[in-house]
Design a protein around this motif. Structure first.
Motif, PDB file in Angstrom:
ATOM      1  N   SER A 196      17.635  37.284 -19.216  1.00 56.13           N
ATOM      2  CA  SER A 196      17.320  36.121 -20.042  1.00 56.13           C
ATOM      3  C   SER A 196      16.964  36.557 -21.455  1.00 56.13           C
ATOM      4  CB  SER A 196      16.137  35.351 -19.438  1.00 56.13           C
ATOM      5  OG  SER A 196      16.442  34.896 -18.138  1.00 56.13           O
ATOM      6  N   ALA A 198      15.465  34.976 -25.361  1.00 57.07           N
ATOM      7  CA  ALA A 198      14.837  33.892 -26.124  1.00 57.07           C
ATOM      8  C   ALA A 198      15.224  34.094 -27.586  1.00 57.07           C
ATOM      9  CB  ALA A 198      13.328  33.924 -25.943  1.00 57.07           C
ATOM     10  N   ASN A 208      16.610  29.252 -25.205  1.00 59.46           N
ATOM     11  CA  ASN A 208      16.407  30.186 -24.092  1.00 59.46           C
ATOM     12  C   ASN A 208      17.551  30.040 -23.105  1.00 59.46           C
ATOM     13  OD1 ASN A 208      13.447  31.234 -24.449  1.00 59.46           O
ATOM     14  ND2 ASN A 208      13.357  29.030 -24.794  1.00 59.46           N
ATOM     15  N   GLY A 209      17.943  31.134 -22.487  1.00 56.52           N
ATOM     16  CA  GLY A 209      19.005  31.035 -21.496  1.00 56.52           C
ATOM     17  C   GLY A 209      19.361  32.388 -20.901  1.00 56.52           C
ATOM     18  N   ILE A 210      20.264  32.345 -19.915  1.00 56.18           N
ATOM     19  CA  ILE A 210      20.777  33.560 -19.280  1.00 56.18           C
ATOM     20  C   ILE A 210      21.955  34.077 -20.102  1.00 56.18           C
ATOM     21  CG2 ILE A 210      21.783  34.563 -17.197  1.00 56.18           C
ATOM     22  CD1 ILE A 210      18.965  33.637 -16.785  1.00 56.18           C
ATOM     23  N   GLU A 212      25.307  35.268 -20.741  1.00 60.30           N
ATOM     24  CA  GLU A 212      26.571  35.278 -20.013  1.00 60.30           C
ATOM     25  C   GLU A 212      27.566  36.269 -20.606  1.00 60.30           C
ATOM     26  OE1 GLU A 212      27.948  33.376 -17.233  1.00 60.30           O
ATOM     27  OE2 GLU A 212      25.782  33.407 -16.890  1.00 60.30           O
ATOM     28  N   LEU A 221      25.261  31.794 -23.813  1.00 61.77           N
ATOM     29  CA  LEU A 221      24.126  31.625 -22.912  1.00 61.77           C
ATOM     30  C   LEU A 221      24.384  30.528 -21.905  1.00 61.77           C
ATOM     31  CD1 LEU A 221      21.086  31.742 -25.389  1.00 61.77           C
ATOM     32  CD2 LEU A 221      22.272  33.653 -24.288  1.00 61.77           C
ATOM     33  N   ARG A 222      23.845  30.720 -20.699  1.00 64.12           N
ATOM     34  CA  ARG A 222      23.851  29.656 -19.686  1.00 64.12           C
ATOM     35  C   ARG A 222      22.487  28.996 -19.739  1.00 64.12           C
ATOM     36  NH1 ARG A 222      24.812  32.406 -15.353  1.00 64.12           N
ATOM     37  NH2 ARG A 222      22.796  32.339 -14.301  1.00 64.12           N
ATOM     38  N   THR A 223      22.458  27.717 -20.090  1.00 63.67           N
ATOM     39  CA  THR A 223      21.213  26.969 -20.223  1.00 63.67           C
ATOM     40  C   THR A 223      21.204  25.828 -19.217  1.00 63.67           C
ATOM     41  OG1 THR A 223      22.107  25.440 -21.876  1.00 63.67           O
ATOM     42  CG2 THR A 223      21.196  27.523 -22.678  1.00 63.67           C
ATOM     43  N   ASN A 241      14.632  39.938 -25.644  1.00 64.85           N
ATOM     44  CA  ASN A 241      15.083  40.021 -24.267  1.00 64.85           C
ATOM     45  C   ASN A 241      13.876  39.905 -23.346  1.00 64.85           C
ATOM     46  OD1 ASN A 241      17.684  40.504 -25.189  1.00 64.85           O
ATOM     47  ND2 ASN A 241      17.525  42.728 -24.977  1.00 64.85           N
ATOM     48  N   MET A 242      13.988  39.043 -22.362  1.00 64.79           N
ATOM     49  CA  MET A 242      12.897  38.877 -21.414  1.00 64.79           C
ATOM     50  C   MET A 242      12.765  40.142 -20.551  1.00 64.79           C
ATOM     51  SD  MET A 242      11.586  35.911 -22.035  1.00 64.79           S
ATOM     52  CE  MET A 242      11.850  36.410 -23.736  1.00 64.79           C
ATOM     53  N   SER A 244      12.883  42.936 -17.977  1.00 65.46           N
ATOM     54  CA  SER A 244      13.749  43.137 -16.828  1.00 65.46           C
ATOM     55  C   SER A 244      12.917  43.408 -15.583  1.00 65.46           C
ATOM     56  CB  SER A 244      14.688  44.316 -17.094  1.00 65.46           C
ATOM     57  OG  SER A 244      15.394  44.670 -15.918  1.00 65.46           O
TER      58      SER A 244
END
Length: 274
Positions: A196, A198, A208-210, A212, A221-223, A241-242, A244
């Motif tokens: 993820s 931010a 914010n998102g994953i 991709e 990003l996948r939101t 980066n969130m 890990s």
């Protein structure tokens, strides 16, 4: 023969060091501590190996030097440190030299390592792990090390976990430096689909998102929205980066194990037809 305390071990070792098989030569080098080699004669054994020997033989020899009495090996180790500082020593044996010198507990020799040894958790602190590892030992670390537990999250050839990305082609995707970075600073490099981020955009908007997909031009990003969000890098003011879920391997396994693991991962490559 060494384990059996063979009385003519010096002759056997000399023959072994001339054998055509690398493993035999390397084993012969490992028997040096059983010989009564004088300080004066030690260079005659060391120099040919550093001139013509393989990396494995040189690594084994340096390990042996760390086991010998300091009054015999000190001068040789000091010369190797000087060679390392001037980049005249194979980088694949730097970690072995550091470990051998530290094994002597000589404060004078250890102090001389400062220029070739970094501290901390940055990539610079692990440069000596980039090359010189053993593929099969690295595979053992990946498959069986109870501390690293790589297979809990990662798979090679379908065997392993799926929490993290599959790694059977990682050697074609990442350089050794990038693999090292992923191992010691896992939150710094995200694999698409597994981390993820931010973002704060230049207009103040927060996203914010994953992750991709990532290119030099944009992030995808996948939101919570139905469609993936494509954001040009030029619009991003700040990125974070969130953390890990993968632990930092530099804190869990030894540098030797890390070096072997990098050698294993760097050689995981699939061909177009595989």
């Amino acid at each position: 023969l060494g384990e059996l305390q063979f009385k003519n071990i010096e002759m056997a070792m000399q023959l072994g060091m001339q054998d055509k098989d690398q493993e035999v030569r390397t084993t012969a080098v490992g028997l040096i501590p059983q010989l009564e080699v004088s300080k004066e004669n030690l260079p005659s054994i060391v120099n040919p190996i550093f001139k013509n020997g393989t990396v494995r033989e040189q690594q084994q020899l340096i390990t042996v030097l760390g086991e010998l009495p300091l009054e015999k090996s000190g001068d040789v180790l000091e010369r190797l440190i000087v060679q390392a500082k001037s980049n005249r020593l194979n980088e694949s044996v730097i970690l072995d030299l550091i470990e051998a010198v530290e094994a002597t507990t000589s404060e004078t020799l250890i102090a001389q390592l400062d220029d070739i040894k970094k501290t901390g958790n940055s990539i610079d602190a692990y440069q000596e792990t980039l090359v010189g590892g053993d593929f099969w030992q690295g595979r053992r670390v990946f498959d069986r090390n109870p501390t690293a537990q790589c297979t809990r999250c990662h798979a090679v050839g379908g065997a392993g976990g799926n929490v993290g990305p599959q790694l059977e082609n990682i050697g074609n995707i990442l350089s050794r430096e990038q693999i090292l970075e992923s191992l010691i600073e896992p939150s710094k490099r995200l694999a698409p689909g597994y981390g993820s981020v931010a973002l704060i955009l230049k207009d103040g908007q927060k996203v914010n998102g994953i992750l991709e997909e990532e290119t030099e031009e944009e992030l995808t990003l996948r939101t919570s929205e139905a469609e993936p969000l494509e954001i040009p890098v030029s619009r991003i003011e700040k990125r974070e980066n969130m953390p890990s879920a993968m632990p930092a391997m530099g804190r869990l396994i030894s540098k030797r194990e890390l070096r072997d693991l990098i050698e294993y991962l760097a050689n995981l490559k699939t061909t177009p037809n595989s």
